[in-house]
Enzyme design. Sequence first.
Site, PDB file in Angstrom:
ATOM      1  CE1 TYR A  53      11.992  13.725  19.305  1.00  0.00           C
ATOM      2  CE2 TYR A  53      11.263  13.292  21.540  1.00  0.00           C
ATOM      3  CZ  TYR A  53      12.128  13.040  20.488  1.00  0.00           C
ATOM      4  OH  TYR A  53      13.111  12.091  20.642  1.00  0.00           O
ATOM      5  CG  HIS A 111      17.638  15.712  18.905  1.00  0.00           C
ATOM      6  ND1 HIS A 111      16.340  16.120  19.083  1.00  0.00           N
ATOM      7  CD2 HIS A 111      17.551  14.395  18.619  1.00  0.00           C
ATOM      8  CE1 HIS A 111      15.514  15.100  18.912  1.00  0.00           C
ATOM      9  NE2 HIS A 111      16.231  14.029  18.617  1.00  0.00           N
ATOM     10  CB  ILE A 230      12.727   6.438  26.441  1.00  0.00           C
ATOM     11  CG1 ILE A 230      13.688   6.493  25.237  1.00  0.00           C
ATOM     12  CG2 ILE A 230      13.404   7.001  27.672  1.00  0.00           C
ATOM     13  CD1 ILE A 230      14.010   7.911  24.802  1.00  0.00           C
ATOM     14  CE  LYS A 232       4.540   6.443  20.337  1.00  0.00           C
ATOM     15  NZ  LYS A 232       4.099   6.884  19.001  1.00  0.00           N
ATOM     16  CB  SER A 233       2.552   2.723  24.634  1.00  0.00           C
ATOM     17  OG  SER A 233       1.236   2.240  24.354  1.00  0.00           O
ATOM     18  CB  VAL A 234      -1.110   6.810  23.060  1.00  0.00           C
ATOM     19  CG1 VAL A 234      -0.083   7.817  22.564  1.00  0.00           C
ATOM     20  CG2 VAL A 234      -1.588   5.925  21.910  1.00  0.00           C
ATOM     21  NE  ARG A 238      -0.183  -2.189  22.641  1.00  0.00           N
ATOM     22  CZ  ARG A 238      -0.440  -1.895  21.368  1.00  0.00           C
ATOM     23  NH1 ARG A 238       0.072  -0.787  20.836  1.00  0.00           N
ATOM     24  NH2 ARG A 238      -1.177  -2.697  20.625  1.00  0.00           N
ATOM     25  CG  ASN A 242       6.147  -0.960  27.420  1.00  0.00           C
ATOM     26  OD1 ASN A 242       6.194  -2.117  27.015  1.00  0.00           O
ATOM     27  ND2 ASN A 242       5.785   0.052  26.660  1.00  0.00           N
TER      28      ASN A 242
END
Length: 290
Positions: A53, A111, A230, A232-234, A238, A242
């Site tokens: 990532y 991974h 898991i 994801k949000s920025v 939210r 979540n």
Amino acid sequence: MVTNMRTTTLRGGVEMPLIGFGTFQIWQQEAAREAVSQALDAGYRLIDTAAGYFNEEGVGRAIRQSSVPREQIVLTSKLWPTDASYAGAKVAVQRSLNHLGVDYIDVYLLHQALGDYYGAWRALTEMQQAGYIRSIGVSNFNAGRLYDLAQFSGVVPAVNQIELNPWRQQRATRKTAAKLGTVIEAWSPFAQGRDGIFSNSVITTIAARHHVTTAQVILRWATQQGIIVIPKSVHRQRMDANLAATDFDLTEAEIAEIARLDRYPDDPGAVNSPQLIERLLAIDPAGKHE
């Protein structure tokens, strides 16, 4: 901030929150730092990243700067397939520790089921014994690869992180994981919003019944079955929503309704094409970081 976080316990004793914070596609270090800082402030205690990532530095900076004690945070990272060998894994784990700026990683995963992942797995068991990793597992392993690794290495993965959502429910892989005692962790729990998942009539009807959002229903459907998610949000709103998705329970009938939405009930799990493998191996986490 959520204080009644529900958890599950991995093989070896690591207690994992059922809802964590994903950082995939938050490529810039400062953006990752800001997002993880917000997530920790919201109450998240499971943070998921990976060497592939390219944001471990930002994630680690947020953890080090947070007022949350390190021992209360479950930090996950992953070994990219270009490092999938005994020697490569030893170097890659140390690289992740350096990028994250931490003394240990709570959960470290292979991974992909690519390369010399048997050699890499042996290295991870040794790194775990040495205290650099608390728990080891895999990601994107189908039922066959998961069972094979568990049987022939003698070390059962604590976690298998796979794509899992109402459209793709991965029944075969979940059944094998349950037999082995491996906890399933879902990436892409919202199917990246594809095919109208947030407007599906079954899910919206259930959401209205419980006075929650469709996203919360999707997350609760997974977590109520012991599956870690898991998302994801920025966006802080939210993140909060979540994280609150374990504040209610679905009925058995509602879980069964969502189970019928599975579009791939005979899905054997991840099967990589030669073209995808080429693309994956073109990515090198040992290369330039921001």
